[in-house]
Design a protein around this motif. Structure first.
Motif, mmCIF file in Angstrom:
data_model
loop_
_atom_site.group_PDB
_atom_site.id
_atom_site.type_symbol
_atom_site.label_atom_id
_atom_site.label_comp_id
_atom_site.label_asym_id
_atom_site.label_seq_id
_atom_site.Cartn_x
_atom_site.Cartn_y
_atom_site.Cartn_z
ATOM 1 N N PRO A 199 0.833 -1.219 0.000
ATOM 2 C CA PRO A 199 0.000 0.000 0.000
ATOM 3 C C PRO A 199 0.858 1.255 0.000
ATOM 4 O O PRO A 199 1.948 1.275 0.578
ATOM 5 N N PHE A 200 0.358 2.304 -0.657
ATOM 6 C CA PHE A 200 1.153 3.535 -0.682
ATOM 7 C C PHE A 200 0.322 4.808 -0.704
ATOM 8 O O PHE A 200 0.860 5.903 -0.555
ATOM 9 N N MET A 201 -0.995 4.722 -0.883
ATOM 10 C CA MET A 201 -1.803 5.939 -0.855
ATOM 11 C C MET A 201 -3.257 5.604 -0.571
ATOM 12 O O MET A 201 -3.648 4.434 -0.535
ATOM 13 N N ALA A 202 -4.039 6.652 -0.353
ATOM 14 C CA ALA A 202 -5.467 6.507 -0.109
ATOM 15 C C ALA A 202 -6.121 7.849 -0.399
ATOM 16 O O ALA A 202 -5.439 8.838 -0.691
ATOM 17 N N VAL A 203 -7.443 7.888 -0.315
ATOM 18 C CA VAL A 203 -8.172 9.155 -0.450
ATOM 19 C C VAL A 203 -8.893 9.425 0.863
ATOM 20 O O VAL A 203 -9.507 8.522 1.451
ATOM 21 N N ASP A 230 -3.025 15.095 3.754
ATOM 22 C CA ASP A 230 -3.501 14.589 5.038
ATOM 23 C C ASP A 230 -3.996 13.154 4.905
ATOM 24 O O ASP A 230 -4.152 12.447 5.897
ATOM 25 N N ASP A 231 -4.235 12.713 3.679
ATOM 26 C CA ASP A 231 -4.661 11.338 3.443
ATOM 27 C C ASP A 231 -3.545 10.503 2.813
ATOM 28 O O ASP A 231 -2.986 9.621 3.455
ATOM 29 N N LEU A 233 -0.348 11.171 1.915
ATOM 30 C CA LEU A 233 1.005 11.244 2.480
ATOM 31 C C LEU A 233 1.070 10.592 3.853
ATOM 32 O O LEU A 233 2.071 9.956 4.208
ATOM 33 N N PHE A 234 0.020 10.748 4.646
ATOM 34 C CA PHE A 234 -0.027 10.080 5.947
ATOM 35 C C PHE A 234 -0.005 8.564 5.751
ATOM 36 O O PHE A 234 0.736 7.829 6.422
ATOM 37 N N VAL A 235 -0.812 8.085 4.815
ATOM 38 C CA VAL A 235 -0.837 6.665 4.486
ATOM 39 C C VAL A 235 0.506 6.217 3.920
ATOM 40 O O VAL A 235 1.016 5.144 4.241
ATOM 41 N N ASN A 236 1.090 7.047 3.064
ATOM 42 C CA ASN A 236 2.371 6.712 2.449
ATOM 43 C C ASN A 236 3.473 6.500 3.480
ATOM 44 O O ASN A 236 4.345 5.650 3.320
ATOM 45 N N LEU A 237 3.409 7.259 4.567
ATOM 46 C CA LEU A 237 4.434 7.160 5.609
ATOM 47 C C LEU A 237 4.284 5.914 6.476
ATOM 48 O O LEU A 237 5.285 5.302 6.869
ATOM 49 N N TYR A 238 3.053 5.513 6.763
ATOM 50 C CA TYR A 238 2.848 4.569 7.855
ATOM 51 C C TYR A 238 2.185 3.241 7.491
ATOM 52 O O TYR A 238 2.112 2.354 8.344
#
Length: 378
Positions: A199-203, A230-231, A233-238
């Motif tokens: 996984p690397f992103m979301a909306v 806020d969606d 990049l946060f998902v991309n980090l964690y």
């Protein structure tokens, strides 16, 4: 030599495109998942959180709709972010009708942070429950099972993140067809890689995670200076393959109001694409390889048609034309299958035309967005 180089780069484009379309995107298009966990008996409390800036008309529709959800233990938190319309009055009235509706009002945003992240952080801090389900004020759930199905992986599979799909209402315009196509393609990226445990992103219009994790990693500690993100990049980090689930179920989707003018759409997409420059290098390549191979395929494919046509090399011309037709059939088939899995509906018409136009869209708008400095939320 010229024909050899054309074939060489065209061949690279074909190879990568086939890998993406059949293997990577095929993970979504041919998905056969088990949704039984959505009906498990663990009904842990959920806080649905919405950040709203001058969203009176949308909230008037959204709030009653959310309280039609078939889930026994949830509350709704509206973050009233610097609104100057009738939002405050509406919330006061609605809280008398719906006891599970709560709100927090933001009167100003500190200069060192971005508005959306500040609003989200305050809302999450005061949220009653540990499971946070995010959507936007202009979104509506596609079924009364939205909360149950979006939160199921966190409640029943011990996941930290649940990533869902959010589409747009359909209109009979070319711009809307493009929005439908681009939204579906974006979903194919993040859902397919998510199903492959990468996984690397979301909306943020349909995203769920635990408040305890959000607070543990100090929220947007590394992202305060970036407008948006806020969606994704946060998902991309964690997110990891172990702590994240992709929720692929039409009943778990939300639907947003689409932009009606090209100007509004370009402002929105510039903000979305701008966040992509901050992705991890490996995650940039997930999108970059597809778009690069897409460009190689079309540019060198058209170049070969022109070259072989001028030189009357009809065998080569026929071969290239046949390959383009085969790929077009593959694209249409994959998008049709994926759209049915994700949305339960057919994709927009003329996918092959929209696919060709993507060549200019990504490279032109992507370059502009990457260099932009005037990105704003609201």
């Amino acid at each position: 030599m010229g024909l050899f180089l054309l074939w060489f780069f065209f061949g690279i484009g074909i190879l990568i495109q086939v890998i993406y379309l059949l293997i990577i995107f095929g993970k979504t298009a041919f998905y056969k998942g088990n949704t039984s966990t959505a009906n498990a008996h663990n009904e842990e409390g959920v806080t649905v959180l919405v950040c709203a800036h001058n969203e009176y008309s949308n909230l008037k529709t959204l709030i009653p709709k959310l309280f039609e959800q078939d889930y026994p233990s949830f509350d709704l938190m509206i973050v009233n972010d610097r609104s100057s319309d009738r939002t405050m009055r509406l919330l006061e009235k609605m809280m008398e009708i719906y006891p599970k509706l709560r709100s927090v009002t933001i009167k100003y945003t500190p200069p060192h942070v971005t508005a959306k992240k500040y609003a989200l952080t305050l809302g999450i801090k005061v949220a009653k429950n540990d499971i946070i389900l995010l959507t936007d004020a202009d979104c509506l759930p596609d079924s009364d099972q939205w909360i149950r199905k979006m939160t199921a992986p966190i409640r029943n599979q011990h996941k930290t993140f649940a990533v869902g799909f959010s589409g747009y209402q359909k209109r009979d315009t070319f711009l809307n067809s493009w929005i439908q196509f681009e939204t579906l393609l974006t979903a194919l990226y993040y859902m397919s890689f998510g199903l492959w445990k990468k996984p690397f992103m979301a909306v943020g219009r349909n995203l769920c995670y635990r408040k305890s994790f959000f607070m543990k990693v100090k929220a947007f500690k590394h992202l305060w200076h970036i407008e948006g993100g806020d969606d994704d990049l946060f998902v991309n980090l964690y997110t990891t393959g172990k702590n994240t689930a992709i929720v692929l179920d039409p009943e778990a989707n939300t639907t947003s109001i689409p932009k009606e003018t090209k100007k509004e759409y370009l402002v929105q997409k510039k903000r979305h694409l701008h966040a992509g420059k901050y992705y991890d290098g490996a995650d940039k390549r997930k999108i970059g390889l597809y778009t690069l191979s897409h460009a190689l395929f079309w540019l060198f494919g058209i170049g070969m048609l022109i070259y072989t046509g001028i030189n009357q090399s009809w065998e080569h011309f026929s071969a290239v034309f046949g390959i383009i037709l085969l790929r077009t059939f593959l694209v249409v088939s994959i998008f049709n299958a994926a759209s049915k899995k994700i949305q339960g509906t057919k994709p927009p018409k003329s996918i092959w035309i929209l696919d060709f136009l993507y060549l200019g869209y990504f490279w032109i708008l992507g370059t502009i967005s990457h260099q932009a400095k005037d990105i704003q939320w609201k």
